[in-house]
Scaffold this motif. Structure first.
Motif, mmCIF file in Angstrom:
data_model
loop_
_atom_site.group_PDB
_atom_site.id
_atom_site.type_symbol
_atom_site.label_atom_id
_atom_site.label_comp_id
_atom_site.label_asym_id
_atom_site.label_seq_id
_atom_site.Cartn_x
_atom_site.Cartn_y
_atom_site.Cartn_z
ATOM 1 N N LEU A 139 0.830 -1.205 0.000
ATOM 2 C CA LEU A 139 0.000 0.000 0.000
ATOM 3 C C LEU A 139 0.863 1.253 0.000
ATOM 4 C CD1 LEU A 139 -2.697 -1.232 2.491
ATOM 5 C CD2 LEU A 139 -3.103 -0.557 0.104
ATOM 6 N N PHE A 140 1.948 1.223 0.757
ATOM 7 C CA PHE A 140 2.873 2.350 0.765
ATOM 8 C C PHE A 140 3.422 2.598 -0.640
ATOM 9 C CE2 PHE A 140 7.295 3.798 0.963
ATOM 10 C CZ PHE A 140 7.126 5.026 1.575
ATOM 11 N N HIS A 141 3.813 1.531 -1.317
ATOM 12 C CA HIS A 141 4.347 1.674 -2.674
ATOM 13 C C HIS A 141 3.284 2.180 -3.650
ATOM 14 C CE1 HIS A 141 8.346 0.189 -1.907
ATOM 15 N NE2 HIS A 141 7.828 -0.824 -1.219
ATOM 16 N N LEU A 142 2.056 1.733 -3.472
ATOM 17 C CA LEU A 142 0.970 2.221 -4.324
ATOM 18 C C LEU A 142 0.748 3.715 -4.118
ATOM 19 C CD1 LEU A 142 -1.585 -0.712 -3.989
ATOM 20 C CD2 LEU A 142 -0.413 0.013 -6.095
ATOM 21 N N MET A 143 0.780 4.144 -2.871
ATOM 22 C CA MET A 143 0.591 5.564 -2.573
ATOM 23 C C MET A 143 1.744 6.390 -3.141
ATOM 24 S SD MET A 143 -1.005 5.312 1.253
ATOM 25 C CE MET A 143 -1.223 7.068 1.446
ATOM 26 N N GLN A 144 2.952 5.853 -3.058
ATOM 27 C CA GLN A 144 4.105 6.554 -3.620
ATOM 28 C C GLN A 144 3.983 6.662 -5.136
ATOM 29 O OE1 GLN A 144 5.653 8.235 -1.741
ATOM 30 N NE2 GLN A 144 6.952 7.198 -0.294
ATOM 31 N N ALA A 145 3.532 5.586 -5.776
ATOM 32 C CA ALA A 145 3.365 5.599 -7.231
ATOM 33 C C ALA A 145 2.283 6.596 -7.639
ATOM 34 C CB ALA A 145 3.014 4.198 -7.735
ATOM 35 N N LEU A 146 1.198 6.635 -6.897
ATOM 36 C CA LEU A 146 0.129 7.580 -7.184
ATOM 37 C C LEU A 146 0.649 9.011 -7.094
ATOM 38 C CD1 LEU A 146 -2.931 7.733 -7.787
ATOM 39 C CD2 LEU A 146 -3.288 7.891 -5.318
ATOM 40 N N GLY A 147 1.427 9.289 -6.065
ATOM 41 C CA GLY A 147 2.025 10.614 -5.916
ATOM 42 C C GLY A 147 3.006 10.925 -7.030
ATOM 43 N N ALA A 148 3.738 9.916 -7.484
ATOM 44 C CA ALA A 148 4.706 10.120 -8.562
ATOM 45 C C ALA A 148 4.007 10.476 -9.871
ATOM 46 C CB ALA A 148 5.569 8.874 -8.741
ATOM 47 N N VAL A 149 2.887 9.837 -10.137
ATOM 48 C CA VAL A 149 2.138 10.139 -11.366
ATOM 49 C C VAL A 149 1.636 11.583 -11.322
ATOM 50 C CG1 VAL A 149 0.042 9.611 -12.689
ATOM 51 C CG2 VAL A 149 1.484 7.760 -11.834
ATOM 52 N N LYS A 150 1.039 11.956 -10.224
ATOM 53 C CA LYS A 150 0.538 13.329 -10.075
ATOM 54 C C LYS A 150 1.700 14.317 -10.136
ATOM 55 C CE LYS A 150 -2.759 15.970 -7.389
ATOM 56 N NZ LYS A 150 -3.632 15.966 -6.212
ATOM 57 N N GLY A 151 2.803 13.976 -9.497
ATOM 58 C CA GLY A 151 3.988 14.825 -9.521
ATOM 59 C C GLY A 151 4.545 15.015 -10.911
ATOM 60 N N TYR A 152 4.453 13.962 -11.738
ATOM 61 C CA TYR A 152 4.921 14.082 -13.117
ATOM 62 C C TYR A 152 4.130 15.151 -13.861
ATOM 63 C CZ TYR A 152 5.730 13.230 -18.009
ATOM 64 O OH TYR A 152 6.017 13.417 -19.336
ATOM 65 N N PHE A 153 2.815 15.097 -13.739
ATOM 66 C CA PHE A 153 1.977 16.088 -14.419
ATOM 67 C C PHE A 153 2.265 17.498 -13.903
ATOM 68 C CE2 PHE A 153 -0.645 12.297 -15.321
ATOM 69 C CZ PHE A 153 -0.680 12.412 -16.703
ATOM 70 N N GLN A 154 2.497 17.612 -12.610
ATOM 71 C CA GLN A 154 2.822 18.917 -12.044
ATOM 72 C C GLN A 154 4.167 19.428 -12.565
ATOM 73 O OE1 GLN A 154 2.326 17.721 -7.945
ATOM 74 N NE2 GLN A 154 0.297 18.652 -7.825
ATOM 75 N N SER A 155 5.122 18.518 -12.768
ATOM 76 C CA SER A 155 6.419 18.951 -13.303
ATOM 77 C C SER A 155 6.294 19.379 -14.760
ATOM 78 C CB SER A 155 7.473 17.853 -13.147
ATOM 79 O OG SER A 155 7.239 16.775 -14.021
ATOM 80 N N VAL A 156 5.394 18.766 -15.511
ATOM 81 C CA VAL A 156 5.154 19.189 -16.897
ATOM 82 C C VAL A 156 4.571 20.596 -16.912
ATOM 83 C CG1 VAL A 156 3.792 18.725 -18.996
ATOM 84 C CG2 VAL A 156 4.938 16.838 -17.807
ATOM 85 N N VAL A 157 3.668 20.882 -15.977
ATOM 86 C CA VAL A 157 3.090 22.225 -15.865
ATOM 87 C C VAL A 157 4.196 23.239 -15.562
ATOM 88 C CG1 VAL A 157 1.561 23.714 -14.491
ATOM 89 C CG2 VAL A 157 0.780 21.437 -15.201
ATOM 90 N N GLU A 158 5.053 22.911 -14.615
ATOM 91 C CA GLU A 158 6.151 23.817 -14.262
ATOM 92 C C GLU A 158 7.105 24.024 -15.430
ATOM 93 O OE1 GLU A 158 6.361 25.693 -11.503
ATOM 94 O OE2 GLU A 158 4.395 24.866 -11.096
ATOM 95 N N ASP A 159 7.365 22.966 -16.184
ATOM 96 C CA ASP A 159 8.233 23.086 -17.350
ATOM 97 C C ASP A 159 7.638 24.048 -18.375
ATOM 98 O OD1 ASP A 159 10.592 22.210 -18.939
ATOM 99 O OD2 ASP A 159 9.036 21.406 -20.276
ATOM 100 N N GLY A 160 6.332 24.017 -18.515
ATOM 101 C CA GLY A 160 5.657 24.948 -19.424
ATOM 102 C C GLY A 160 5.798 26.394 -18.978
ATOM 103 N N LYS A 161 5.783 26.603 -17.670
ATOM 104 C CA LYS A 161 5.983 27.964 -17.151
ATOM 105 C C LYS A 161 7.394 28.447 -17.462
ATOM 106 C CE LYS A 161 2.638 27.475 -13.416
ATOM 107 N NZ LYS A 161 2.451 27.391 -11.953
ATOM 108 N N LEU A 162 8.356 27.549 -17.344
ATOM 109 C CA LEU A 162 9.739 27.900 -17.698
ATOM 110 C C LEU A 162 9.862 28.182 -19.196
ATOM 111 C CD1 LEU A 162 11.724 25.297 -15.566
ATOM 112 C CD2 LEU A 162 11.552 27.753 -15.174
ATOM 113 N N ALA A 163 9.157 27.391 -19.999
ATOM 114 C CA ALA A 163 9.177 27.604 -21.449
ATOM 115 C C ALA A 163 8.599 28.972 -21.797
ATOM 116 C CB ALA A 163 8.389 26.494 -22.157
ATOM 117 N N LYS A 164 7.516 29.347 -21.132
ATOM 118 C CA LYS A 164 6.929 30.671 -21.379
ATOM 119 C C LYS A 164 7.923 31.766 -21.032
ATOM 120 C CE LYS A 164 3.120 33.761 -20.141
ATOM 121 N NZ LYS A 164 3.949 34.892 -20.434
ATOM 122 N N ALA A 165 8.608 31.599 -19.926
ATOM 123 C CA ALA A 165 9.616 32.592 -19.523
ATOM 124 C C ALA A 165 10.736 32.672 -20.563
ATOM 125 C CB ALA A 165 10.176 32.247 -18.158
ATOM 126 N N GLN A 166 11.129 31.521 -21.124
ATOM 127 C CA GLN A 166 12.154 31.518 -22.166
ATOM 128 C C GLN A 166 11.672 32.271 -23.402
ATOM 129 O OE1 GLN A 166 12.956 27.270 -22.559
ATOM 130 N NE2 GLN A 166 15.106 27.709 -22.086
#
Length: 92
Positions: A54-81
């Motif tokens: 269950l701990f690993h499942l929760m970590q994986a769930l957080g990793a998936v959500k974190g990936y999408f959040q990092s893509v959003v942040e990358d887009g903000k950096l791209a806009k700044a560029q």
């Protein structure tokens, strides 16, 4: 990096942000998180293996959500560029 790649990063960011705001997507993450926590709470004291899974499942769930959040942040950096490139006349 060329303008086309930067714009692609912005497009990916917009799609990731839309997913993170999507009602069904948010509901799915909340539902799964609740299910994992409930399963952990009701697990037997002797079932360390189940809690570990269950701990690993929760970590994986957080990793998936974190990936999408990092893509959003990358887009903000791209806009700044792009803004910086425009300011210095490197692109139109």
């Amino acid at each position: 990096m060329n303008e086309n790649k930067i714009r692609q990063r912005q497009d990916r960011s917009a799609r990731a942000e839309a997913l993170l705001r999507n009602e069904l997507f948010v509901e799915a993450f909340e539902y799964l998180d609740e299910q994992f926590i409930d399963a952990w709470r009701t697990s037997s004291i002797d079932d360390a293996e189940a809690r570990e899974k269950l701990f690993h499942l929760m970590q994986a769930l957080g990793a998936v959500k974190g990936y999408f959040q990092s893509v959003v942040e990358d887009g903000k950096l791209a806009k700044a560029q792009l803004d910086e490139f425009r300011r210095y006349g490197r692109i139109n």
